[in-house]
Structure formats: structure tokens, C-alpha cells
Design a protein around this motif. Structure first.
Motif, mmCIF file in Angstrom:
data_model
loop_
_atom_site.group_PDB
_atom_site.id
_atom_site.type_symbol
_atom_site.label_atom_id
_atom_site.label_comp_id
_atom_site.label_asym_id
_atom_site.label_seq_id
_atom_site.Cartn_x
_atom_site.Cartn_y
_atom_site.Cartn_z
ATOM 1 N N THR A 134 0.764 -1.300 -0.030
ATOM 2 C CA THR A 134 0.047 0.007 -0.065
ATOM 3 C C THR A 134 0.864 1.299 -0.052
ATOM 4 O O THR A 134 0.439 2.246 -0.550
ATOM 5 C CB THR A 134 -1.030 -0.007 1.134
ATOM 6 O OG1 THR A 134 -0.249 -0.113 2.421
ATOM 7 C CG2 THR A 134 -2.097 -1.066 1.290
ATOM 8 N N ASP A 135 2.134 0.899 0.508
ATOM 9 C CA ASP A 135 2.965 2.203 0.471
ATOM 10 C C ASP A 135 4.132 2.132 -0.514
ATOM 11 O O ASP A 135 4.895 3.042 -0.774
ATOM 12 C CB ASP A 135 3.737 2.352 1.828
ATOM 13 C CG ASP A 135 2.466 2.702 3.014
ATOM 14 O OD1 ASP A 135 1.474 3.252 2.561
ATOM 15 O OD2 ASP A 135 2.947 2.422 4.125
ATOM 16 N N ASN A 161 2.581 5.587 14.105
ATOM 17 C CA ASN A 161 2.285 5.023 12.550
ATOM 18 C C ASN A 161 1.737 3.467 12.570
ATOM 19 O O ASN A 161 2.336 3.044 13.362
ATOM 20 C CB ASN A 161 3.820 5.092 11.645
ATOM 21 C CG ASN A 161 3.324 5.007 10.138
ATOM 22 O OD1 ASN A 161 2.858 3.828 9.747
ATOM 23 N ND2 ASN A 161 3.734 5.895 9.417
ATOM 24 N N GLU A 174 -11.755 7.631 10.686
ATOM 25 C CA GLU A 174 -10.864 8.760 11.609
ATOM 26 C C GLU A 174 -11.658 8.848 12.854
ATOM 27 O O GLU A 174 -12.936 9.358 12.513
ATOM 28 C CB GLU A 174 -10.576 9.810 10.693
ATOM 29 C CG GLU A 174 -9.669 9.406 9.507
ATOM 30 C CD GLU A 174 -9.079 10.734 8.787
ATOM 31 O OE1 GLU A 174 -9.555 11.734 9.104
ATOM 32 O OE2 GLU A 174 -8.049 10.514 7.942
ATOM 33 N N ARG A 224 -5.789 8.902 11.536
ATOM 34 C CA ARG A 224 -5.634 9.187 10.084
ATOM 35 C C ARG A 224 -5.683 7.864 9.353
ATOM 36 O O ARG A 224 -5.210 6.910 9.735
ATOM 37 C CB ARG A 224 -4.447 10.087 9.732
ATOM 38 C CG ARG A 224 -4.409 10.197 8.282
ATOM 39 C CD ARG A 224 -3.110 10.680 7.689
ATOM 40 N NE ARG A 224 -2.549 11.675 8.752
ATOM 41 C CZ ARG A 224 -1.118 12.088 8.731
ATOM 42 N NH1 ARG A 224 -0.142 11.414 7.925
ATOM 43 N NH2 ARG A 224 -0.743 12.893 9.450
ATOM 44 N N VAL A 225 -6.726 8.020 8.244
ATOM 45 C CA VAL A 225 -6.888 6.663 7.326
ATOM 46 C C VAL A 225 -6.594 7.015 6.085
ATOM 47 O O VAL A 225 -7.226 8.069 5.746
ATOM 48 C CB VAL A 225 -8.122 6.202 7.389
ATOM 49 C CG1 VAL A 225 -8.460 4.953 6.607
ATOM 50 C CG2 VAL A 225 -8.697 5.521 8.891
ATOM 51 N N THR A 226 -5.570 6.423 5.288
ATOM 52 C CA THR A 226 -5.177 6.789 3.846
ATOM 53 C C THR A 226 -5.766 5.629 3.020
ATOM 54 O O THR A 226 -5.159 4.541 3.116
ATOM 55 C CB THR A 226 -4.030 6.908 3.771
ATOM 56 O OG1 THR A 226 -3.433 7.907 4.751
ATOM 57 C CG2 THR A 226 -3.642 7.177 2.479
ATOM 58 N N GLY A 227 -6.761 5.796 2.506
ATOM 59 C CA GLY A 227 -7.393 4.658 1.484
ATOM 60 C C GLY A 227 -8.036 3.727 2.782
ATOM 61 O O GLY A 227 -9.127 3.884 3.399
ATOM 62 N N ARG A 273 -5.902 2.203 4.616
ATOM 63 C CA ARG A 273 -4.553 1.878 5.417
ATOM 64 C C ARG A 273 -4.717 2.707 6.613
ATOM 65 O O ARG A 273 -5.070 4.077 6.404
ATOM 66 C CB ARG A 273 -3.232 2.264 4.753
ATOM 67 C CG ARG A 273 -2.383 1.719 5.554
ATOM 68 C CD ARG A 273 -0.934 1.916 4.640
ATOM 69 N NE ARG A 273 -0.820 3.316 4.160
ATOM 70 C CZ ARG A 273 -0.392 4.417 4.774
ATOM 71 N NH1 ARG A 273 0.300 4.453 6.031
ATOM 72 N NH2 ARG A 273 0.009 5.526 4.154
ATOM 73 N N ALA A 317 -3.032 4.923 8.962
ATOM 74 C CA ALA A 317 -1.797 5.700 8.975
ATOM 75 C C ALA A 317 -1.305 6.093 10.140
ATOM 76 O O ALA A 317 -0.249 5.982 10.652
ATOM 77 C CB ALA A 317 -2.031 6.821 8.152
ATOM 78 N N ARG A 318 -2.121 6.810 11.066
ATOM 79 C CA ARG A 318 -1.874 7.339 12.370
ATOM 80 C C ARG A 318 -2.609 7.083 13.406
ATOM 81 O O ARG A 318 -3.872 6.857 13.145
ATOM 82 C CB ARG A 318 -1.641 8.876 12.330
ATOM 83 C CG ARG A 318 -0.361 9.455 11.189
ATOM 84 C CD ARG A 318 0.712 8.932 11.520
ATOM 85 N NE ARG A 318 1.140 9.618 12.580
ATOM 86 C CZ ARG A 318 2.432 9.543 12.877
ATOM 87 N NH1 ARG A 318 3.362 8.662 12.437
ATOM 88 N NH2 ARG A 318 3.196 9.996 14.047
#
Length: 282
Positions: A70-71, A207, A245, A260-263, A265, A267-268
């Protein structure tokens, strides 16, 4: 402690391991000796920590240190040299995987220096895939101590990590392996947020890729272990869905709030002691 000093200690340990006259000792015995040496000021605390990192290094597998898919920054084999250079400049990587039909079909790895040479000699419209080098594939379960030796012997700096079904799980670089021994290597171009950031005496922002055992060590308390390696994996598997989130999970007396959610994933995450319920009669 500087990287040079750390490598000096590492070299002494490696040479000691090659000495056939040195009796075999267990990991627990070696750690006990290191702790005793630190207590007597024979070695520095940082050196004792490095001895522990070296021991853990031998048990660590590629899945635990890789950059997950994913990254992972990768590029299509249909891109031109000019377009590929744009991706390299944007992300600051010197080596980028090249895929065919999708990320599970990695067909090569392009090096920034090869792209620069191709632009000068063949023009920026030439195909980037033409200068791609043969990729190296390793299973998720490969021990990184063995992988490090392979990278040294075969002179490659990046490997594609594949899962049990043959799909791309992520990538692992030589820098990732070295950082497992000497700690995070930060240069003037790194702008990433810290993996673990202390917010208060008992609260941290992490993270989602932080390993569970690493967070447990920071908190001084064990977190649940299972079919996951990371904080994000713990949250995802416990909740059973991709969290929103602000969504919160409480496990073993700790509150994990997804920041934090990215897609898809995580994230934080902010981790702090869970609020204690009021006692009856309060």
C-alpha cells in the motif's frame, strides 16, 4: 552513539562469533552478560541496546521490515524515461519497481542513474522499461540476516517481497535492513513523520506500520499478539473493518484512537491509557 561506533561493536561481535574457541552461549546468556557489563560501566547503554538489536535481527523476517504494497512506489512498464524520471524526483527514490499488468506483476527495477543516462543517450521519450534491471524476489518469511548476506554477495539493494500466493506484499531495501541494526537513518531529504512520537508521559502517536512488539516496549506493557505484526493490523483485525478517523478501540487497558486513514490503510494512531470506569457509588 555514532553509526561508526555501532558498526565497530557489530564487527567485534561478528569476529567473536567466527572464533571457534568461543563457547556457544544462548541469547538469554548473552543478554545477561551485556546487562551486567552495562551495570559495571564496561560498555555503554547504547552498546547493550545494539547487542539486543543484533540478537533480534537474527529472528526478524522480511515481512516485519518491508514497506507494504500500500505504501510501495512503483511505475508501469508503459512509461517513458521522462515520465519515470518525474516519479523518481517526486518521491526521492533511487530504485523503483516496474510492473506489467499490475503491482503483482513486477517485471523489473529501474535505477535513477540508468534513467538519467538513457535520457541523455536515447531521449526522454524512450521506454523506461528498456533500462529496467532483473528484480529479486524473496518470501515474506525470509530471515533478514540471510537476505542481508544475499544483498552483499549479489550486489543488489532492493528486493520484492512476495506472499504465499505469489502476490507482491511489499519491498525491502538494504537501508531497511541496516536500520534494524543501527536505528533510523535520516538524511537531508527525509521529511517523513516519526514512527513513534511521545505526546505525554503515557501517550504516544504512532504510525500504523509500527510493530506491536516495538509499541509494547515503548508503553512498558504487552499488547495483544495474533495474526498481525503491526498496530494497524491489530486494530483492523480486532474491529473487523476499515475504521473511520476518530474511531476508538480499547484493548488491555489501552485506548487506540485512529487519527488518520489513507485509503484502506490505518496511517496514524494515538495510544493512551483507557479511561477507568467510575467506581460504584461515585
Amino acid at each position: 552513539m555514532s553509526v561508526v561506533v555501532r558498526f565497530g561493536l557489530l564487527r567485534r561481535l561478528v569476529l567473536a562469533g567466527r572464533n571457534r574457541q568461543v563457547p556457544q552461549v544462548s541469547e538469554e546468556e548473552l543478554l545477561a552478560v551485556a546487562e551486567a557489563a552495562e551495570a559495571s560501566d564496561a560498555i555503554e547503554p547504547e552498546e547493550r541496546e545494539l547487542i539486543g538489536q543484533i540478537i533480534e535481527f537474527g529472528d526478524t523476517v522480511a515481512r516485519e521490515v518491508m514497506v507494504p504494497r500500500t505504501d510501495t512506489v512503483a511505475m508501469s512498464d508503459q512509461l517513458s524515461v521522462g515520465e519515470a524520471i518525474g516519479i523518481v524526483i517526486e518521491h526521492g527514490y533511487s530504485r523503483v519497481p516496474v510492473y506489467g499488468e499490475g503491482i503483482d506483476d513486477v517485471v523489473g527495477v529501474v535505477h535513477a542513474k540508468d534513467l538519467m543516462r538513457a535520457e541523455r543517450e536515447q531521449g526522454k521519450e524512450s521506454p523506461a522499461a528498456a533500462v529496467a534491471r532483473t528484480p529479486h524476489f524473496v518470501p515474506e518469511t525470509k530471515r533478514i540476516s540471510l537476505l542481508l548476506r544475499e544483498m552483499q554477495a549479489e550486489k543488489f539493494h532492493i528486493a520484492i517481497v512476495v506472499d504465499e500466493y505469489g502476490g507482491t506484499a511489499g519491498v525491502v531495501t538494504l537501508e531497511d535492513l541496516i536500520e534494524e541494526l543501527v536505528g533510523e537513518i535520516v538524511d537531508e531529504f527525509d521529511v517523513e513523520e516519526p514512527m513513534i512520537e511521545r505526546m505525554a508521559p503515557a501517550a504516544v502517536r504512532v504510525n500504523g506500520r509500527v510493530p506491536i512488539d516495538e509499541l509494547s516496549e515503548v508503553l512498558g506493557a504487552p499488547l495483544p499478539i495474533g495474526d498481525w505484526d503491526t498496530v494497524g493490523g491489530l486494530i483492523f483485525n480486532t474491529l473487523g473493518h476499515v475504521p473511520d478517523e476518530g474511531e476508538t478501540l480499547v484493548v488491555d487497558g489501552w485506548e487506540l484512537r485512529v487519527e488518520r486513514v489513507t485509503g484502506r490503510r490505518i496511517a496514524r494512531v494515538i495510544v493512551k491509557p483507557a479511561p477507568q470506569p467510575d467506581a460504584p457509588g461515585d
